[in-house]
Design an enzyme around this catalytic site. Structure first.
Site, PDB file in Angstrom:
ATOM      1  N   CYS A  94      55.894  66.540  18.389  1.00 43.66           N
ATOM      2  CA  CYS A  94      57.236  66.034  18.679  1.00 43.66           C
ATOM      3  C   CYS A  94      57.822  65.285  17.482  1.00 43.66           C
ATOM      4  CB  CYS A  94      57.248  65.166  19.933  1.00 43.66           C
ATOM      5  SG  CYS A  94      56.131  63.771  19.883  1.00 43.66           S
ATOM      6  N   HIS A  99      56.260  58.967  21.935  1.00 40.70           N
ATOM      7  CA  HIS A  99      56.869  60.295  21.991  1.00 40.70           C
ATOM      8  C   HIS A  99      58.194  60.265  21.230  1.00 40.70           C
ATOM      9  CE1 HIS A  99      57.899  64.225  23.381  1.00 40.70           C
ATOM     10  NE2 HIS A  99      58.939  63.815  24.087  1.00 40.70           N
TER      11      HIS A  99
END
Ligand SMILES: [Zn+2]
Length: 487
Positions: free
Chosen positions: A190, A424
């Protein structure tokens, strides 16, 4: 063509699945769908509330409520005379694949379903009252027997027969979802996906790489191919496998499937691309750093180029701080440490000088890194301070010695949620010159996001582009005889 009525499907019990699991399932379904002609429209409002719900962090933060049944009523208009339903004119919907639609419908019930065939008809029917020049955003093409045929002109008065179309044949909608494709997570990637999405939405970068260039470098070739896929795959997520391999080759520290810093990746990527093309110079600005000897006033200037400005954040708990105050802190004059003495040419002695930074020349694309990750010898910690940054207008003329226009607008943000190691990355990017709306790029999931959500304590990298006139020169050309580092 009318929109079918709501199907009264029974909603499953909401209790069995966690929000994150819903997100994972939908993300996988969006990735696995290769059918180009199986889209359904979903109300942007409903989709945004679902996205908020599934992004609720585990065990922290205020949980967003689970949305009620899918409600597409806000994107449907009913003709008061004919009673016929049509899609509302404003683009208040997102397109999802049939698999995603079926799954959401099974979980939430509601509706009504609006299959893409209806959207095609809407586009071709809207020609008479279309005064805001939609034709740059979408093309309709004859798609008989899955072959790309002639482009259809929505403004022509030709009948279907004259256009060579037969009843019930397919027509293809092209480029309406440009730049709305996600990137498949290849395992902790990510950090890379969010950085690539920010670059993909940087106007000079995508304009350059979407043109046909004979790139010499493997990395530039792979990046150009990835951008082309991203900007032509509708809403289907793209798997950046080849690109990741080339990144690993160019910058071996990113090999494997570990979480990395998206800022480090960006700098390595821009360095790699620079070997092939000068286009990445749009990120390059210059700052002047001055050493001042407090004893005799002697000053020495050096000019250094930068690709991003890395702003320190306060290390003591601060609920809120502005971007400008972070910048002022960064530019503030400070004494060099006693272990970093400067040989003053005037005094001919080692002196403890003061160091001052000034912005000298600002680039077309200005990237800020908010230094949320603090490393020391023994620990690594994240600073969650809320930094308030302007979205529409960042005026830096006060801080720049030598440049023309210093007015900037935000167009992308790379966010980091959660702690170090477990965090994230996602990206927010604005569809410039399209609908000018903001979208959230969360790996393979792409969804609209309200502008009020853009400024958050997760913001890590900010991308601004220069707006306004470039011709009002503030001061004359200055000869740079001092040491210049343009590496
Ligand atoms: Zn001196």
């Amino acid at each position: 063509m009318t929109i079918p009525n709501s199907t009264a499907s029974t909603a499953e019990n909401a209790s069995s699945r966690l929000p994150a699991e819903e997100k994972r399932i939908v993300s996988e379904l969006a990735t696995n769908s290769n059918e180009p002609d199986s889209y359904f429209a979903v109300s942007k409002r409903w989709y945004a509330s679902w996205r908020k719900y599934v992004n609720t962090p585990l065990g922290g933060g205020a949980a967003a409520p689970r949305p009620g049944p899918i409600d597409n009523s806000d994107i449907i208009e009913t003709d008061p005379y004919l009673g016929r339903k049509s899609l509302a004119k404003e683009k208040a919907y997102v397109l999802v694949t049939q698999l995603v639609w079926n799954t959401l419908l099974e979980w939430y019930s509601g509706g009504p379903p609006i299959p893409r065939t209806f959207i095609y008809l809407y586009l071709s029917d809207s020609r008479d009252d279309d005064d805001d020049n939609d034709d740059n955003e979408a093309h309709i093409r004859d798609y008989y027997d899955m072959n790309k045929g002639e482009l259809l002109d929505p403004l022509s008065n030709k009948s279907l027969e004259e256009s060579g179309l037969v009843t019930n044949q397919d027509i293809l909608l092209e480029v309406d979802e440009r730049g709305l494709a996600g990137l498949v997570n290849l395992g902790n990637t990510c950090y890379m996906n969010s950085a690539v999405q920010c670059l993909a939405h940087t106007p000079p970068i995508h304009e350059y790489f979407l043109r046909d260039h004979a790139h010499q470098g493997e990395l530039a070739k792979a990046f150009g191919k990835l951008l082309t896929e991203l900007w032509s795959s509708g809403t289907n997520a793209v798997a950046p496998r080849v690109f990741k391999k080339k990144v690993d080759k160019a910058a071996p520290q990113f090999t494997g499937h570990y979480q990395h810093d998206s800022h480090e990746l960006l700098l390595a990527l821009l360095t790699g691309l620079h070997q092939d093309s000068d286009i990445v110079n749009v990120f390059q600005g210059q700052c002047k750093s001055s050493l001042v000897c407090p004893v005799c006033g002697e000053t020495a200037n050096t000019y250094d180029s930068f690709t991003s400005l890395s702003l320190p954040l306060p290390s003591t708990p601060t609920p809120s701080i502005s971007l400008i105050s972070c910048l002022e802190e960064y530019l503030a004059e400070e004494p060099l440490g006693p272990d970093n003495m400067w040989f003053c040419p005037q005094c001919k002695k080692q002196r403890q000088a003061n160091k001052k930074l000034d912005l000298w020349k600002l680039p077309e694309i200005l990237m800020f890194q908010l230094k949320r990750f603090r490393t020391s010898k023994y620990f690594l910690k994240k600073i969650d301070a809320f930094v308030d940054f302007p979205v529409d207008e960042l005026d830096l003329s006060k801080y720049v010695e030598n440049w023309e226009s210093c007015l900037y607008e935000l167009y992308a943000v790379c966010n980091h949620d959660g702690g170090i190691g477990l965090g994230h990355y996602t990206a927010y990017a604005k569809m410039i010159d399209d609908d000018n709306e903001w979208y959230c790029y969360d790996d393979s999931l792409v969804s609209p996001v309200d502008e009020s959500e853009i400024v958050s304590s997760a913001a890590y990298l900010l991308f601004y582009r220069r707006v306004g006139s470039e011709t009002e020169t503030k001061s004359a050309e200055v000869s740079m005889t001092d040491d210049m580092d343009l590496s």
